[in-house]
Motif scaffolding. Sequence first.
Motif, PDB file in Angstrom:
ATOM      1  N   GLN A 157      43.047  55.065  41.687  1.00 16.68           N
ATOM      2  CA  GLN A 157      44.214  53.700  42.468  1.00 16.68           C
ATOM      3  C   GLN A 157      44.900  53.190  40.893  1.00 16.68           C
ATOM      4  N   LEU A 158      45.706  53.234  40.415  1.00 20.33           N
ATOM      5  CA  LEU A 158      46.283  52.940  39.125  1.00 20.33           C
ATOM      6  C   LEU A 158      47.420  52.361  39.649  1.00 20.33           C
ATOM      7  N   GLY A 159      47.904  50.621  39.247  1.00 15.82           N
ATOM      8  CA  GLY A 159      49.348  50.400  38.669  1.00 15.82           C
ATOM      9  C   GLY A 159      49.741  48.905  37.810  1.00 15.82           C
ATOM     10  N   PHE A 160      51.196  49.045  37.221  1.00 19.55           N
ATOM     11  CA  PHE A 160      50.983  48.188  36.623  1.00 19.55           C
ATOM     12  C   PHE A 160      51.950  47.940  36.464  1.00 19.55           C
ATOM     13  N   SER A 161      52.120  46.109  36.383  1.00 22.70           N
ATOM     14  CA  SER A 161      53.277  45.844  36.330  1.00 22.70           C
ATOM     15  C   SER A 161      55.113  46.323  36.151  1.00 22.70           C
ATOM     16  N   GLY A 162      56.220  45.645  36.896  1.00 22.87           N
ATOM     17  CA  GLY A 162      56.702  46.650  36.294  1.00 22.87           C
ATOM     18  C   GLY A 162      57.603  45.285  35.706  1.00 22.87           C
ATOM     19  N   GLY A 163      57.559  44.397  35.543  1.00 23.49           N
ATOM     20  CA  GLY A 163      58.020  42.995  35.192  1.00 23.49           C
ATOM     21  C   GLY A 163      57.256  42.526  36.396  1.00 23.49           C
TER      22      GLY A 163
END
Length: 197
Positions: A31-37
Amino acid sequence: MKNASGGWQQVDATLRTTADGAVAPTAVPSQLGFSGGGTGPMATMTTTDGKKLTLKAPFPLPKPALNGDSALYPSVLPGVDLELTATPAGGWRQVLIVHTAEAATSAAVRKLQFPIEADGLTVSADVAGNLKAVDAQGSARFTAPTPVMWGLAPGRPPTPADRGRRAPSPCSPHQPRKSLWRPRPRRAPTAPAKAPP
């Protein structure tokens, strides 16, 4: 890879915007997530048993431009872009793209650090700068090699070939800085071999 319903699907690191405004790959094993701002976590990896590793940016992030498996955050510092790239294994690569000599020599770039938060893990570095996040049993769950730097000719954007090339420090103009985090697979214990009767 298996999806949440137990079926099989193709691994796909293509980034998409999720319902909560974050950015995530379409289908990867970890499971991986990046910032949307904004000011929240820059990147977060979570294992199947809930261990979590989070990196934060020391500056607010703009809304990223998505291109395949990469998210580009423009002008995070004067003359500097940030690129995050998802890998098929569920890890990520982060690259700072430094566009000018002034930016390369600025204190903000030369002293830049990304704080790490680890839930259920202990993070350490060896003398070469390789990072490792281990669980309570001492098993490595995430690793990252020593960050590297390399230079480019003025005005030329980085290519995939450039991203595998080392260059001396300190930063020179148009010199990105790269590091890579990746999950470590857990091996199931094997039964000891038995001698035939």
